[in-house]
Design a protein around this motif. Structure first.
Motif, PDB file in Angstrom:
ATOM      1  N   LEU A  35       9.371  -8.462  -0.004  1.00 51.80           N
ATOM      2  CA  LEU A  35       9.085  -7.166   0.630  1.00 51.80           C
ATOM      3  C   LEU A  35       8.326  -7.338   1.946  1.00 51.80           C
ATOM      4  O   LEU A  35       8.642  -6.709   2.953  1.00 51.80           O
ATOM      5  N   LEU A  36       7.324  -8.235   1.931  1.00 55.20           N
ATOM      6  CA  LEU A  36       6.518  -8.411   3.140  1.00 55.20           C
ATOM      7  C   LEU A  36       7.315  -9.071   4.253  1.00 55.20           C
ATOM      8  O   LEU A  36       7.193  -8.717   5.421  1.00 55.20           O
ATOM      9  N   PRO A  93      10.204  -2.321   2.030  1.00 57.36           N
ATOM     10  CA  PRO A  93       8.753  -2.206   1.900  1.00 57.36           C
ATOM     11  C   PRO A  93       8.273  -0.790   2.240  1.00 57.36           C
ATOM     12  O   PRO A  93       8.665  -0.235   3.262  1.00 57.36           O
ATOM     13  N   THR A  94       7.488  -0.215   1.341  1.00 55.03           N
ATOM     14  CA  THR A  94       6.839   1.076   1.612  1.00 55.03           C
ATOM     15  C   THR A  94       5.366   0.874   1.258  1.00 55.03           C
ATOM     16  O   THR A  94       5.002  -0.131   0.649  1.00 55.03           O
ATOM     17  N   THR A  95       4.536   1.807   1.642  1.00 57.24           N
ATOM     18  CA  THR A  95       3.112   1.688   1.304  1.00 57.24           C
ATOM     19  C   THR A  95       2.990   1.495  -0.200  1.00 57.24           C
ATOM     20  O   THR A  95       2.264   0.650  -0.694  1.00 57.24           O
ATOM     21  N   LYS A  96       3.795   2.279  -0.939  1.00 57.68           N
ATOM     22  CA  LYS A  96       3.714   2.216  -2.396  1.00 57.68           C
ATOM     23  C   LYS A  96       4.176   0.849  -2.926  1.00 57.68           C
ATOM     24  O   LYS A  96       3.472   0.201  -3.685  1.00 57.68           O
ATOM     25  N   SER A  97       5.379   0.395  -2.442  1.00 60.60           N
ATOM     26  CA  SER A  97       5.916  -0.839  -3.019  1.00 60.60           C
ATOM     27  C   SER A  97       5.062  -2.050  -2.653  1.00 60.60           C
ATOM     28  O   SER A  97       4.906  -2.973  -3.443  1.00 60.60           O
ATOM     29  N   CYS A  98       4.463  -2.071  -1.463  1.00 60.61           N
ATOM     30  CA  CYS A  98       3.655  -3.229  -1.097  1.00 60.61           C
ATOM     31  C   CYS A  98       2.303  -3.196  -1.794  1.00 60.61           C
ATOM     32  O   CYS A  98       1.635  -4.224  -1.891  1.00 60.61           O
ATOM     33  N   GLY A  99       1.916  -2.056  -2.316  1.00 56.20           N
ATOM     34  CA  GLY A  99       0.656  -1.963  -3.035  1.00 56.20           C
ATOM     35  C   GLY A  99       0.799  -2.290  -4.517  1.00 56.20           C
ATOM     36  O   GLY A  99      -0.176  -2.604  -5.177  1.00 56.20           O
TER      37      GLY A  99
END
Lengths: 289, 289
Positions: free
Chosen positions: A233-234, A268-274
């Motif tokens: 993702l990153l 990658p979204t804020t949610k998925s990377c968190g």
């Protein structure tokens, strides 16, 4: 929609039916095993074969570390002092194979090939493929864990990629075993480590990211056949600019406005990377961002 | 995104840069001209060649009407009494072509081929291609207007498609000249008419729609190379179910929420099907819905 759906990793829906295009079996196949003193020479040989307009059924390369591991396991009689082993398989009409065989040999000799062996029969062909196919299993003799990458580079950049990956290994003090689908530019460097050693795991994650970003910088992609999932993702942010990623997300939302299909994967979204991943390797990776 | 963008007809944006994959020139090429007593036999020959696993560089077929028109124009010495002319071009390594040549001839003889001629040199090869490439221009001798369709069928259904298109022509009392990229299943039946005859234009539109729906029913598509545009908006509803079309529209809206890119094309909406087209043919077509 086919091109969109293939590679969407379940984020656009589930295929419940597929029509497959069948191609006829080739009339014949011929398999070569060639040794080089280093991966760079083998890599250049692969680039030269492609540049000749020959498209072998397979071109697979393994490095000295992997070669010796395979030989330790299976006693196939491989040359332990070579720096790289290249397997080339030609297929098609018998007469076309004969022409290609001569051209492939010439490419090998031009790149200081140490030795060439063409499989004389089906039995020998099977043994050559055993050397390649048992490579990852054999690496278990060297370290308890291995992180296999799946980057892709343009085939003309093989020599450069090999040298850079070697430098990345030295920089992070990590042994890297190299197993390449060299014919299609798909690299599988395997970073060897022990996951109980936290410092080593951190170095593995850093080196892994550097290798993938190297592939992208050489004009390649993050994945050849194993996908993005949550693992990369990153790295997607290194490969695609924010507006590319926003387009991908809006296409995804066109099929699945509530992002219920295979959530958290691929884009990658804020949610998925968190989110925290399930695998120890991934927890470290995400913890580092 | 490549597969999505190709074929989107400008509805997702404009490509400003493209990387092209180059393939090497083939070592050699060999061109055959074969005559059959009817299109169905020629069509079966094409299906048989594909079934043998041979993939020629081109397989092009024209019918008796077109053949005679071309001969009237260019005096190439074509056999006027044949029912179909098939051009097959093989390319690749010289030795592979020799093998394929024998197999292609066998397929032709198995389908009651009347005569075969292989181009002896570049000059003859050019003349064979002139016969094919001048076909549409030559048809202008038969009628002031022609409506060329662009349907695609699975290559194994060529014989069936040819017979059905013939029936559709008889039913609507329209001469149909047949020019086929037979090798990839892309049919270009050309409906000959005079646009000053309104009744004839109506029959052309009906027959055209029937031929495209036939292609879809045989497992093919509405377009091989010329696209949907505004011309085939209505036929899109025959090829795709409402939920397929809704998915396409939401993907389009993901890139262009206000539908400003090439508006009214490709995907039928209440608005696009209500618009009047620029071409006389299209005004009739849309008037009939």
């Amino acid at each position: 929609m086919l091109g969109l759906f293939v590679g969407s990793e379940g984020t656009l829906g589930i295929a419940t039916q597929a029509y497959l295009r069948l191609t006829p079996r080739p009339q014949d196949a011929l398999t070569m095993l060639a040794y080089f003193c280093c991966l760079e020479d083998g890599g250049q040989c692969v680039s030269d074969i492609i540049a000749q307009g020959i498209i072998p059924a397979a071109m697979e390369m393994i490095d000295a570390m992997t070669l010796n591991c395979v030989e330790d396991c299976h006693k196939l009689g491989l040359k332990r002092d070579a720096g790289a082993l290249l397997v080339v398989e030609l297929d098609g009409p018998k007469s076309a194979i004969a022409l290609e065989k001569a051209a492939v040999e010439q490419c090998a000799f031009n790149n200081k090939c140490l030795d060439i062996h063409w499989a004389a029969d089906a039995q020998e062909r099977m043994l050559i493929w055993k050397a390649r196919k048992s490579a990852f299993g054999a690496l278990g003799r060297l370290a308890p864990h291995g992180y296999v990458l799946d980057g892709v580079i343009p085939r003309s950049k093989l020599r450069e990629a090999i040298a850079e990956i070697h430098s990345i290994g030295l920089k992070h003090d990590l042994p890297i075993a190299n197993v390449y689908h060299a014919g299609d530019g798909n690299l599988h460097p395997c970073l060897l480590y022990n996951r109980d050693n936290e410092a080593e795991v951190r170095r593995v994650l850093l080196a892994g990211r550097e290798i993938l970003e190297l592939c992208v910088n050489l004009g390649g992609t993050l994945s050849g056949e194993h996908g993005i999932g949550v693992e990369k993702l990153l790295e997607m942010k290194a490969a695609f600019c924010p507006s590319d990623l926003a387009s991908m997300l809006s296409v995804r939302e066109a099929f699945d406005p509530r992002l219920l299909f295979n959530p958290g994967k691929l884009i990658p979204t804020t949610k998925s990377c968190g989110e925290s991943g399930a695998r120890p390797l991934l927890r470290h990776q995400i913890g580092s961002c």
